[in-house]
Write a protein that holds these residues in place. Structure first.
Motif, mmCIF file in Angstrom:
data_model
loop_
_atom_site.group_PDB
_atom_site.id
_atom_site.type_symbol
_atom_site.label_atom_id
_atom_site.label_comp_id
_atom_site.label_asym_id
_atom_site.label_seq_id
_atom_site.Cartn_x
_atom_site.Cartn_y
_atom_site.Cartn_z
ATOM 1 N N SER A 1 0.665 -1.323 -0.220
ATOM 2 C CA SER A 1 0.362 -0.375 0.201
ATOM 3 C C SER A 1 0.752 1.013 0.240
ATOM 4 C CB SER A 1 -1.057 -0.316 0.924
ATOM 5 O OG SER A 1 0.200 0.477 2.673
ATOM 6 N N GLU A 2 2.136 0.567 0.514
ATOM 7 C CA GLU A 2 3.064 2.276 1.039
ATOM 8 C C GLU A 2 4.030 2.705 -0.932
ATOM 9 O OE1 GLU A 2 5.424 2.630 3.883
ATOM 10 O OE2 GLU A 2 3.345 1.420 4.951
ATOM 11 N N VAL A 3 3.655 1.183 -1.422
ATOM 12 C CA VAL A 3 5.327 1.554 -3.181
ATOM 13 C C VAL A 3 4.320 2.076 -3.248
ATOM 14 C CG1 VAL A 3 6.019 -0.256 -4.191
ATOM 15 C CG2 VAL A 3 6.602 -0.680 -2.034
ATOM 16 N N THR A 4 4.516 2.596 -4.377
ATOM 17 C CA THR A 4 3.656 3.748 -5.920
ATOM 18 C C THR A 4 4.932 3.092 -7.061
ATOM 19 O OG1 THR A 4 4.873 5.277 -5.233
ATOM 20 C CG2 THR A 4 2.699 5.266 -4.438
ATOM 21 N N ASN A 5 5.971 2.588 -6.727
ATOM 22 C CA ASN A 5 6.449 2.205 -7.867
ATOM 23 C C ASN A 5 5.872 0.820 -8.847
ATOM 24 O OD1 ASN A 5 8.693 0.601 -9.315
ATOM 25 N ND2 ASN A 5 9.803 2.429 -9.328
ATOM 26 N N GLU A 6 5.882 1.506 -9.604
ATOM 27 C CA GLU A 6 5.163 -0.461 -10.327
ATOM 28 C C GLU A 6 5.848 -1.317 -10.486
ATOM 29 O OE1 GLU A 6 2.599 -1.198 -14.467
ATOM 30 O OE2 GLU A 6 2.776 1.031 -13.996
ATOM 31 N N GLU A 7 6.894 -1.544 -11.117
ATOM 32 C CA GLU A 7 7.679 -2.064 -11.306
ATOM 33 C C GLU A 7 8.450 -3.025 -9.787
ATOM 34 O OE1 GLU A 7 11.851 -3.486 -13.282
ATOM 35 O OE2 GLU A 7 11.838 -1.243 -12.159
ATOM 36 N N VAL A 8 8.595 -2.009 -8.658
ATOM 37 C CA VAL A 8 8.946 -3.052 -7.373
ATOM 38 C C VAL A 8 7.438 -3.329 -6.980
ATOM 39 C CG1 VAL A 8 9.208 -2.497 -4.916
ATOM 40 C CG2 VAL A 8 10.258 -1.662 -6.765
ATOM 41 N N SER A 9 6.482 -2.810 -7.085
ATOM 42 C CA SER A 9 4.664 -3.302 -6.192
ATOM 43 C C SER A 9 4.415 -4.892 -7.068
ATOM 44 C CB SER A 9 3.871 -1.843 -7.152
ATOM 45 O OG SER A 9 2.930 -2.678 -6.698
ATOM 46 N N THR A 10 4.867 -4.723 -8.826
ATOM 47 C CA THR A 10 4.232 -5.837 -9.447
ATOM 48 C C THR A 10 5.317 -6.740 -8.225
ATOM 49 O OG1 THR A 10 3.933 -4.441 -11.308
ATOM 50 C CG2 THR A 10 4.427 -7.188 -11.543
ATOM 51 N N ALA A 11 6.593 -6.451 -8.433
ATOM 52 C CA ALA A 11 7.582 -8.172 -8.155
ATOM 53 C C ALA A 11 7.061 -8.536 -6.619
ATOM 54 C CB ALA A 11 8.837 -7.170 -7.973
ATOM 55 N N LEU A 12 6.420 -6.962 -5.981
ATOM 56 C CA LEU A 12 6.365 -7.490 -3.969
ATOM 57 C C LEU A 12 4.931 -8.120 -4.326
ATOM 58 C CD1 LEU A 12 7.194 -6.852 -1.717
ATOM 59 C CD2 LEU A 12 6.103 -4.819 -1.880
ATOM 60 N N ALA A 13 3.548 -8.093 -5.156
ATOM 61 C CA ALA A 13 2.785 -8.671 -4.712
ATOM 62 C C ALA A 13 3.119 -10.129 -5.414
ATOM 63 C CB ALA A 13 1.841 -8.033 -6.089
ATOM 64 N N SER A 14 3.613 -9.923 -6.144
ATOM 65 C CA SER A 14 4.468 -12.279 -6.592
ATOM 66 C C SER A 14 4.666 -12.702 -5.684
ATOM 67 C CB SER A 14 5.459 -12.398 -7.942
ATOM 68 O OG SER A 14 5.271 -13.027 -7.928
#
Length: 162
Positions: free
Chosen positions: A80-93
């Motif tokens: 919820s705090e990460v707005t960087n799309e690349e990191v957000s996608t990897a973190l979600a995975s």
């Protein structure tokens, strides 16, 4: 005994995956570096008492899947705090893989084989069944831990490059 060893193996694999996240060396603004820093610090805080929770669960005093709850919650908070799309996608995975592993362990209790009489054919059938279930669980957890490790490595690669 085999079930406990297998679960310790899984716990070790999980620890290695969590360490993968903690090794991501990132800092800065809301860039890749900042997003990685948020994920890293959140996971480090959440894994503080992991060893104790795993120890309780493997000794029959707790739910092994509950060991993942604080980490999954922390990762969801970090997302919820990460707005960087690349990191957000990897973190979600990574979060999804961890949730899947937790789901596999949900409700699983390490069987108590101490009262099984080896001279009793019914008891031995029950022991065989418990061993088969433990082997099936271990196989599934090994597959999931591989996916979790790969997701963690992907996140680390993004953070290291960022």
């Amino acid at each position: 005994m085999t079930e406990t060893k297998s679960l310790f193996k899984v716990a070790g694999i999980f620890g290695a995956a969590a360490l993968t996240l903690s090794l991501a060396s990132c800092s800065g603004g809301q860039s890749v570096a900042d997003a990685c820093n948020i994920a890293n610090s959140t996971v480090n805080e959440a894994t503080g008492d992991l060893q104790s929770v795993l120890s309780d669960a493997t000794s029959g005093e707790g739910d092994l899947s509950a060991a993942f709850d604080p980490i999954t919650e922390a990762l969801e908070d970090a997302q919820s705090e990460v707005t960087n799309e690349e990191v957000s996608t990897a973190l979600a995975s990574f979060t999804d893989e961890l949730s899947a592993m937790s789901g596999t362990l949900e409700g699983y209790e390490i069987p108590d084989a101490s009262s099984i009489d080896p001279a009793d054919p019914e008891a031995m059938d029950k022991l065989d069944q418990m061993q088969a279930e433990a082997e099936e669980m271990t196989t599934k957890l090994q597959e999931q831990s591989t996916s979790l490790t790969e997701a963690g490595q992907n996140l680390q690669d993004i953070c290291t490059a960022g």
